[in-house]
Design an enzyme around this catalytic site. Structure first.
Site, PDB file in Angstrom:
ATOM      1  N   HIS A 231       0.843  -1.187   0.000  1.00  0.00           N
ATOM      2  CA  HIS A 231       0.000   0.000   0.000  1.00  0.00           C
ATOM      3  C   HIS A 231       0.884   1.244   0.000  1.00  0.00           C
ATOM      4  O   HIS A 231       1.995   1.225   0.529  1.00  0.00           O
ATOM      5  CB  HIS A 231      -0.906  -0.007   1.245  1.00  0.00           C
ATOM      6  N   ASP A 354     -11.368   1.583  -1.302  1.00  0.00           N
ATOM      7  CA  ASP A 354     -10.412   2.454  -0.607  1.00  0.00           C
ATOM      8  C   ASP A 354     -11.123   3.267   0.472  1.00  0.00           C
ATOM      9  O   ASP A 354     -10.845   4.439   0.690  1.00  0.00           O
ATOM     10  CB  ASP A 354      -9.664   3.377  -1.574  1.00  0.00           C
TER      11      ASP A 354
END
Length: 397
Positions: A231, A354
């Site tokens: 990430h 997200d």
């Protein structure tokens, strides 16, 4: 070395939402991990009741952030301290109320897992969130504190999943700062806590996974068959110079540059020759790596011939096809999705929202409207996630 966390903090207290003393009003006012075993049963409603959007596919979103009060308290200390990291503007906005983040309520939504989040999932017909500790995770702390917080986060995550096994899966945190302890925590997370993979927030102390000091982590992930989701966080010191201005440090540009650099370093260094079964996930439509992969491959072949890059067994494009999967998180562009599926195959693309950094409804509408066959849409929406992150059938009933 930082003092140890309160040893009396238990998985039960984390799950019930006890905020560590002194965390500040922003933390104390947040509802955290509240709920009980009956919560799932009360939310088992019909498709039409749960979502105003026409429902045809199960929806598993694979890059959905959370936090805990104890982690948030420690992040607030970093927010209020000195430093040159480009992570600090976002951290100060989320954890210390810096201007520009007043109405986004990121912290509240990160901490509230079992109330507001589930209601939003229900409203838009999202069946499951694959949860991961929000960036930068534990990677800005000293090694001792990072290990403690990773353990705490994984315990709290497992507790929430145990109460909502059909609504949540989870990616385990670990502290790359302490590779040996990281490996032990990775093993515990998969074998003991039954979590579904791993999360790391790109660089640690400006270093990447091509560095041999981290190879024990990659070896463990391969042995455990656990995908590592790389990430973003703000660019490392070596990349940050021109990204300081115009908010380029974060999601506008810097995040993709940072993670893309990490991924390409792993490929060109030969890491995947040593760990051929290692699986890496890149979010945000693959951080654009596969859009560049033809040129990366061409130029790397030239660099290998000239001796500027090590010889590798496969081309860069072959590594990306074999060792990487991507998630759509935060990129709702039909052309980007179409290219991704054509370039790397529909089996390597997963849907994500997200949350809470991107809204849920547009992400659902984007995938619902994608011009894919039912079989391919089912793969992107849920089947690939179940395979990559080992989500058991009974967990996704």
């Amino acid at each position: 070395m930082s003092p140890p966390l309160n040893e009396r903090t238990s998985r039960r207290s984390v799950a019930k939402g006890g905020v560590a003393a002194g965390a500040g009003s922003a933390l104390g006012n947040s509802r955290v991990l509240a709920g009980d075993a009956s919560a799932d049963a009360s939310r088992r409603v019909t498709t039409d009741e749960r979502s105003p959007i026409t429902r045809k596919f199960r929806r598993i979103a694979v890059e959905e952030a959370f936090s805990l009060p104890e982690v948030a308290k420690e992040m607030q200390k970093i927010a209020r301290g000195p430093g040159e990291s480009l992570d600090l503007p976002l951290i100060r906005g989320i954890y210390d109320g810096a201007p520009g983040y007043d109405n986004l309520n990121f912290l509240e939504r990160l901490l509230d897992i079992e109330d507001r989040r589930l209601k939003e999932m229900d409203k838009f017909g999202v069946d499951m969130h694959v949860l991961s500790l929000t960036a930068p995770g534990v990677q800005m702390f000293d090694a001792e504190r990072a290990c403690e917080l990773a353990t705490l986060a994984n315990d709290g995550l497992a507790e929430v999943i145990s109460r909502h096994p059909t609504r949540f899966a989870g990616l385990a945190s670990f502290a790359p700062q302490a590779p040996k302890r990281a490996v032990k925590e990775m093993e515990r997370a998969i074998s003991g806590l039954k979590l579904n993979g791993f999360i790391v927030n790109s660089h640690t102390n400006n270093e990447y996974f091509d560095d041999p000091k981290y190879w024990s982590i990659l070896e463990a992930a391969e042995a455990l068959d656990g995908c590592i989701y790389i990430h973003p966080r703000a660019p490392s010191d070596g990349l940050k110079g021109p990204l300081r201005a115009y908010a380029l440090d974060a999601a506008t540009w810097g995040y993709g540059v940072e993670v893309g650099t990490h991924a390409v370093r792993m490929m060109v260094s030969g890491v995947f020759d040593r760990f051929p079964k290692l699986k890496i996930c890149l979010g945000h439509m693959g951080e654009a790596v596969h859009f560049w992969i033809w040129r990366v491959t061409f130029m790397n072949n030239r660099a290998q011939r000239s001796g500027r890059a090590p010889k590798t067994q496969l081309t860069m494009e072959e590594y990306f096809q074999r060792n990487f999967v991507i998630a759509t998180s935060g990129v709702e562009d039909p052309l980007a999705l179409d290219y991704s599926i054509k370039k790397i195959g529909v089996d390597n693309v997963m849907w994500a929202i997200d949350y809470p950094y991107q809204p849920t409804q547009p992400a659902v509408e984007f995938m619902d409207a994608a011009p894919l066959s039912d079989g391919d849409k089912a793969k992107v929406y849920h089947r690939n996630a179940k395979r990559v992150f080992h989500i058991a059938a009974q967990q996704d009933d």
